[in-house]
Design a protein around this motif. Structure first.
Motif, PDB file in Angstrom:
ATOM      1  N   HIS A 231       0.847  -1.199   0.000  1.00  0.00           N
ATOM      2  CA  HIS A 231       0.000   0.000   0.000  1.00  0.00           C
ATOM      3  C   HIS A 231       0.871   1.233   0.000  1.00  0.00           C
ATOM      4  O   HIS A 231       2.001   1.199   0.473  1.00  0.00           O
ATOM      5  N   ALA A 232       0.289   2.354  -0.424  1.00  0.00           N
ATOM      6  CA  ALA A 232       0.998   3.635  -0.345  1.00  0.00           C
ATOM      7  C   ALA A 232       1.328   3.947   1.117  1.00  0.00           C
ATOM      8  O   ALA A 232       2.365   4.532   1.424  1.00  0.00           O
ATOM      9  N   GLU A 233       0.452   3.509   2.004  1.00  0.00           N
ATOM     10  CA  GLU A 233       0.658   3.762   3.430  1.00  0.00           C
ATOM     11  C   GLU A 233       1.972   3.129   3.923  1.00  0.00           C
ATOM     12  O   GLU A 233       2.636   3.675   4.810  1.00  0.00           O
ATOM     13  N   ASP A 234       2.336   1.990   3.342  1.00  0.00           N
ATOM     14  CA  ASP A 234       3.612   1.344   3.706  1.00  0.00           C
ATOM     15  C   ASP A 234       4.782   2.295   3.451  1.00  0.00           C
ATOM     16  O   ASP A 234       5.722   2.378   4.240  1.00  0.00           O
ATOM     17  N   VAL A 235       4.717   2.980   2.318  1.00  0.00           N
ATOM     18  CA  VAL A 235       5.804   3.897   1.949  1.00  0.00           C
ATOM     19  C   VAL A 235       5.787   5.111   2.879  1.00  0.00           C
ATOM     20  O   VAL A 235       6.828   5.545   3.381  1.00  0.00           O
ATOM     21  N   ARG A 236       4.587   5.631   3.136  1.00  0.00           N
ATOM     22  CA  ARG A 236       4.484   6.798   4.027  1.00  0.00           C
ATOM     23  C   ARG A 236       5.030   6.464   5.416  1.00  0.00           C
ATOM     24  O   ARG A 236       5.742   7.239   6.028  1.00  0.00           O
ATOM     25  N   HIS A 237       4.707   5.275   5.870  1.00  0.00           N
ATOM     26  CA  HIS A 237       5.168   4.846   7.185  1.00  0.00           C
ATOM     27  C   HIS A 237       6.696   4.731   7.217  1.00  0.00           C
ATOM     28  O   HIS A 237       7.360   5.201   8.142  1.00  0.00           O
ATOM     29  N   ALA A 238       7.246   4.134   6.186  1.00  0.00           N
ATOM     30  CA  ALA A 238       8.710   3.998   6.114  1.00  0.00           C
ATOM     31  C   ALA A 238       9.361   5.380   6.042  1.00  0.00           C
ATOM     32  O   ALA A 238      10.393   5.637   6.667  1.00  0.00           O
ATOM     33  N   ARG A 239       8.726   6.280   5.308  1.00  0.00           N
ATOM     34  CA  ARG A 239       9.268   7.644   5.150  1.00  0.00           C
ATOM     35  C   ARG A 239       9.297   8.351   6.514  1.00  0.00           C
ATOM     36  O   ARG A 239      10.266   9.002   6.872  1.00  0.00           O
ATOM     37  N   GLU A 240       8.213   8.173   7.240  1.00  0.00           N
ATOM     38  CA  GLU A 240       8.140   8.818   8.543  1.00  0.00           C
ATOM     39  C   GLU A 240       9.212   8.245   9.476  1.00  0.00           C
ATOM     40  O   GLU A 240       9.879   8.973  10.206  1.00  0.00           O
ATOM     41  N   PHE A 241       9.375   6.941   9.396  1.00  0.00           N
ATOM     42  CA  PHE A 241      10.399   6.304  10.222  1.00  0.00           C
ATOM     43  C   PHE A 241      11.789   6.842   9.864  1.00  0.00           C
ATOM     44  O   PHE A 241      12.575   7.213  10.732  1.00  0.00           O
ATOM     45  N   GLN A 271       3.168   7.089  -6.501  1.00  0.00           N
ATOM     46  CA  GLN A 271       3.120   8.505  -6.099  1.00  0.00           C
ATOM     47  C   GLN A 271       3.953   8.779  -4.854  1.00  0.00           C
ATOM     48  O   GLN A 271       4.577   9.826  -4.741  1.00  0.00           O
ATOM     49  N   GLU A 272       3.959   7.835  -3.937  1.00  0.00           N
ATOM     50  CA  GLU A 272       4.657   8.038  -2.660  1.00  0.00           C
ATOM     51  C   GLU A 272       6.137   7.686  -2.718  1.00  0.00           C
ATOM     52  O   GLU A 272       6.950   8.258  -1.997  1.00  0.00           O
ATOM     53  N   ALA A 273       6.479   6.702  -3.546  1.00  0.00           N
ATOM     54  CA  ALA A 273       7.845   6.173  -3.538  1.00  0.00           C
ATOM     55  C   ALA A 273       8.776   7.018  -4.405  1.00  0.00           C
ATOM     56  O   ALA A 273       8.333   7.767  -5.265  1.00  0.00           O
ATOM     57  N   ASP A 274      10.092   6.879  -4.159  1.00  0.00           N
ATOM     58  CA  ASP A 274      11.076   7.555  -5.000  1.00  0.00           C
ATOM     59  C   ASP A 274      11.411   6.722  -6.222  1.00  0.00           C
ATOM     60  O   ASP A 274      11.927   7.227  -7.211  1.00  0.00           O
ATOM     61  N   GLY A 275      11.165   5.428  -6.123  1.00  0.00           N
ATOM     62  CA  GLY A 275      11.433   4.537  -7.235  1.00  0.00           C
ATOM     63  C   GLY A 275      10.733   3.213  -6.979  1.00  0.00           C
ATOM     64  O   GLY A 275      10.182   2.995  -5.899  1.00  0.00           O
ATOM     65  N   PHE A 293       4.664 -10.371 -18.291  1.00  0.00           N
ATOM     66  CA  PHE A 293       5.183  -9.368 -19.244  1.00  0.00           C
ATOM     67  C   PHE A 293       4.320  -8.107 -19.243  1.00  0.00           C
ATOM     68  O   PHE A 293       4.808  -7.000 -19.397  1.00  0.00           O
ATOM     69  N   LEU A 294       3.006  -8.312 -19.058  1.00  0.00           N
ATOM     70  CA  LEU A 294       2.096  -7.175 -19.138  1.00  0.00           C
ATOM     71  C   LEU A 294       2.285  -6.246 -17.935  1.00  0.00           C
ATOM     72  O   LEU A 294       2.283  -5.025 -18.072  1.00  0.00           O
ATOM     73  N   PHE A 295       2.474  -6.861 -16.771  1.00  0.00           N
ATOM     74  CA  PHE A 295       2.773  -6.053 -15.585  1.00  0.00           C
ATOM     75  C   PHE A 295       4.043  -5.251 -15.842  1.00  0.00           C
ATOM     76  O   PHE A 295       4.122  -4.056 -15.578  1.00  0.00           O
ATOM     77  N   GLN A 296       5.062  -5.923 -16.357  1.00  0.00           N
ATOM     78  CA  GLN A 296       6.346  -5.249 -16.586  1.00  0.00           C
ATOM     79  C   GLN A 296       6.191  -4.035 -17.503  1.00  0.00           C
ATOM     80  O   GLN A 296       6.673  -2.945 -17.210  1.00  0.00           O
ATOM     81  N   LYS A 297       5.511  -4.233 -18.606  1.00  0.00           N
ATOM     82  CA  LYS A 297       5.374  -3.133 -19.563  1.00  0.00           C
ATOM     83  C   LYS A 297       4.540  -1.996 -18.975  1.00  0.00           C
ATOM     84  O   LYS A 297       4.885  -0.819 -19.119  1.00  0.00           O
ATOM     85  N   ALA A 298       3.456  -2.347 -18.297  1.00  0.00           N
ATOM     86  CA  ALA A 298       2.579  -1.315 -17.734  1.00  0.00           C
ATOM     87  C   ALA A 298       3.287  -0.553 -16.623  1.00  0.00           C
ATOM     88  O   ALA A 298       3.224   0.680 -16.558  1.00  0.00           O
ATOM     89  N   ALA A 299       3.981  -1.276 -15.756  1.00  0.00           N
ATOM     90  CA  ALA A 299       4.647  -0.640 -14.611  1.00  0.00           C
ATOM     91  C   ALA A 299       5.794   0.256 -15.096  1.00  0.00           C
ATOM     92  O   ALA A 299       5.962   1.378 -14.603  1.00  0.00           O
ATOM     93  N   LEU A 300       6.569  -0.218 -16.075  1.00  0.00           N
ATOM     94  CA  LEU A 300       7.692   0.594 -16.553  1.00  0.00           C
ATOM     95  C   LEU A 300       7.185   1.867 -17.223  1.00  0.00           C
ATOM     96  O   LEU A 300       7.743   2.947 -17.044  1.00  0.00           O
ATOM     97  N   TYR A 301       6.103   1.750 -17.957  1.00  0.00           N
ATOM     98  CA  TYR A 301       5.535   2.938 -18.596  1.00  0.00           C
ATOM     99  C   TYR A 301       5.153   3.974 -17.532  1.00  0.00           C
ATOM    100  O   TYR A 301       5.480   5.160 -17.646  1.00  0.00           O
ATOM    101  N   LYS A 302       4.489   3.504 -16.492  1.00  0.00           N
ATOM    102  CA  LYS A 302       4.044   4.421 -15.436  1.00  0.00           C
ATOM    103  C   LYS A 302       5.241   5.078 -14.725  1.00  0.00           C
ATOM    104  O   LYS A 302       5.206   6.266 -14.421  1.00  0.00           O
ATOM    105  N   CYS A 303       6.265   4.290 -14.452  1.00  0.00           N
ATOM    106  CA  CYS A 303       7.466   4.851 -13.809  1.00  0.00           C
ATOM    107  C   CYS A 303       8.123   5.877 -14.723  1.00  0.00           C
ATOM    108  O   CYS A 303       8.533   6.953 -14.277  1.00  0.00           O
ATOM    109  N   ASN A 304       8.236   5.545 -16.000  1.00  0.00           N
ATOM    110  CA  ASN A 304       8.899   6.438 -16.960  1.00  0.00           C
ATOM    111  C   ASN A 304       8.196   7.783 -17.042  1.00  0.00           C
ATOM    112  O   ASN A 304       8.840   8.827 -16.964  1.00  0.00           O
TER     113      ASN A 304
END
Ligand SMILES: Nc1ncnc2c1ncn2[C@@H]1O[C@H](COP(=O)(O)OP(=O)(O)O)[C@@H](O)[C@H]1O
Ligand SMILES: C=C(OP(=O)(O)O)C(=O)O
Ligand SMILES: [K+]
Ligand SMILES: [Mg+2]
Length: 543
Positions: A231-241, A271-275, A293-304
């Motif tokens: 979850h995004a909350e996982d990242v927010r929590h780690a960031r706060e820590f 949105q929350e993570a740096d990478g 493969f579909l996850f890979q292509k979709a995720a890389l597009y979004k990151c890019n």
């Protein structure tokens, strides 16, 4: 036709495929992250890894203790000093990882169609019909018919130690399973993955927090690899820590997407993570194979399009024991580059593989070939269109710098940056030439003398509180495709005395020339702030 002009979408003359590649200064624009372990912890091997192109070292705390990792890190520092190659440090958390514990390390034979009990009682001895695990909630999480996978730590998928189980019933805290394939578990540690099951454990465990606040703080980790981000909350929590852990407020968080829950929340996590780390090891067993493969292509597009670095894992498993990858693996690496990945993460290959250095150089060579046929023009247009108008000033400056550099065939783009934002934005447009990010504190440019160190032929910069922030920014660019840091070091005397922007640029260019990355008569595009104005300029070098 010059090989550098090949485009996959256009007909390629077959003979040109065989033309030897011109040696370039950098092994590849795509970066390589290596997981360090028994086969990659001597100064000698680590020096080899750095020279072959590893620019980020991953320390995976799923395995071994802080002292062991510290010893490895000390050797890495020695190798950095020796080779003059910068390397960033990534701490990888354990998170809600389920493990089978085999204290005695005796080999365990599992026969197809036989039954095995998974028990949370870690004190028990592992055997052919009983496997102790590190979690007491599995019996509540799974049901009859669920699939469980057990594989050696950093399983490659080609070992005979991987086993599939099917849950047949739950008995109290134990889970009874039917073994689907015959296998022999050898070693002390096995990862257990229950397909598409939520494990009620925190993403950042207490043990992770302890390691981060001791080992992490001590070593000023550049990246936190947040295993099993769901979850995004996982990242927010780690960031706060991290924000409460001394210098680690500057540590970047890379969310590892390793299961379907993370996949379902991908957009918010991004949105929350740096990478992002596309953790294909675990995700590859959580997803039906035909969907990977579909996850890979979709995720890389979004990151890019978000301009955030994306790291792809598990590419050349077979190189753990072999000097050459399979044809499928070699093709897969190239496709990861064409799909837009920033970096490739090696696991078992560098940790326990027979050929850590050769693996890094082979992967680097494949990446470099793929980069040559990457359709930058099309990618650029898509990215500009996605951003839309009006653009922010910095986005417009960054895209213009890349466009200008391509039009004038510049050999490098030099970007002055303080926070790293400008350099990352330039890299987002995937220029065909390296981006040298000159990381300097804006306020101090008029007070100091400068010299440079960088990813190439650098001088080792010892941590020094006065420019700690710049060190973080410089090292964090080591995971971004095409970005190469030059860290200005005010403690070394520079050739020029009046340290204005111009003289900093001159020193940067001289450094580039001395190391061979820029040559006489080259054109160079520079992005910097002059007074209040951001400028992009084209320089034609003399002899
Ligand atoms: N120390 C510096 N000297 C000159 N120009 C700089 C410097 N740092 C950043 N810039 C320029 O300022 C603009 C904003 O860059 P950015 O990296 O976002 O810096 P920051 O976020 O620290 O202001 C870009 O055009 C960049 O090239
Ligand atoms: C990199 C991965 O995870 P781990 O940390 O277990 O190596 C993966 O699952 O691809
Ligand atoms: K881990
Ligand atoms: Mg994993």
């Amino acid at each position: 036709m010059q090989s550098s002009h090949l485009l996959l979408e256009e007909p390629i003359r077959m003979a040109s495929i065989l033309e030897p590649s011109k040696a370039s200064f950098f092994p590849a624009m795509t970066k390589i992250v290596g997981t360090l372990g028994p086969r990659s912890r001597s100064v000698e091997v680590l020096s080899g890894c750095l020279k072959a192109g590893m620019s980020v070292a991953r320390f995976d705390f799923s395995w071994h203790d802080p002292e062991y990792h510290q010893e490895t890190l000390e050797n890495l520092k020695a190798a950095v000093k020796l080779t003059k190659k910068l390397c960033a440090v990534m701490l990888d958390t354990v998170g809600p990882e389920l493990q089978v514990v085999n204290k005695s390390e005796k080999a365990i034979s599992l026969e197809a169609d036989a039954t095995v009990f998974l028990t949370p009682d870690e004190g028990q001895e592992a055997s052919s019909n009983l496997l102790p695990i590190n979690f007491d909630g599995l019996s509540k999480a799974v049901k009859k018919g669920d699939t469980i996978f057990i594989g050696q730590y950093l399983f490659t998928g080609s070992e005979t130690t991987s086993v599939w189980l099917e849950v047949s019933e739950v008995q109290g805290n134990d889970v009874v399973c039917v073994i689907k394939n015959t296998a022999t578990l050898t070693g002390a540690l096995f990862t257990l993955h229950a397909s598409q099951i939520r494990i009620e454990l925190p993403t950042l465990s207490d043990k992770d927090k302890e390691v981060i606040s001791s080992w992490g703080v001590k070593n000023k980790i550049d990246f936190l690899s947040l295993s099993y981000t769901r979850h995004a909350e996982d990242v927010r929590h780690a960031r706060e820590f991290l924000s409460k852990q001394g210098d680690l407020y500057q540590t970047q968080i890379f969310a590892k997407i390793e299961n379907i829950e993370g996949l379902n929340h991908f957009d918010e996590i991004l949105q929350e993570a740096d990478g992002i780390i596309l953790s294909r090891g675990n995700l590859g067993i959580d997803l039906p194979p035909e969907k990977v493969f579909l996850f890979q292509k979709a995720a890389l597009y979004k990151c890019n399009v978000a301009g955030k670095p994306a790291v792809v894992t598990r590419v050349v498993d077979s190189m753990t024991d072999n000097l050459r990858p399979t044809r499928a693996e070699a093709t897969d690496v190239a496709n990861a580059v064409l799909d837009g990945s920033d970096a490739i993460l090696l696991g078992a290959e560098t940790l326990r593989g027979l050929y850590p250095v050769e693996t890094i150089s082979t992967v680097g060579k494949i990446c470099a070939e793929a980069e040559k046929v990457f359709n930058q023009d099309l990618y650029f247009k898509k990215t500009v269109k996605y951003v839309g108008e009006p653009m922010t000033h910095l986005e417009s400056i960054a895209s213009s710098a890349v466009r200008a550099a391509i039009k004038v065939k510049a050999s490098v783009i030099i970007c002055f940056t303080s926070s790293g934002r400008a350099a990352r934005l330039i890299a987002k447009y995937r220029p065909t030439m390296p981006v040298l990010s000159v990381v300097i504190p804006r306020l101090k440019t008029n007070q100091l003398k400068w010299s440079f160190s960088g990813a190439f032929e650098m001088q080792l910069i010892m941590p020094c509180s006065s420019h700690l922030k710049e060190e973080f920014v410089a090292r964090q660019s080591l995971i971004v495709r095409g970005l190469f840091p030059m860290l200005a070091d005010p403690r070394h005397p520079a050739e020029s005395t009046s340290a204005t922007n111009e003289s900093v640029l001159k020193v940067a260019l001289d450094h580039g020339k001395a190391s061979g990355v820029v040559k006489p008569h080259d054109r160079v595009v520079v992005c910097q702030k002059v007074g209040d104005a951001s400028v992009v300029k084209i320089i034609e070098l003399e002899d």
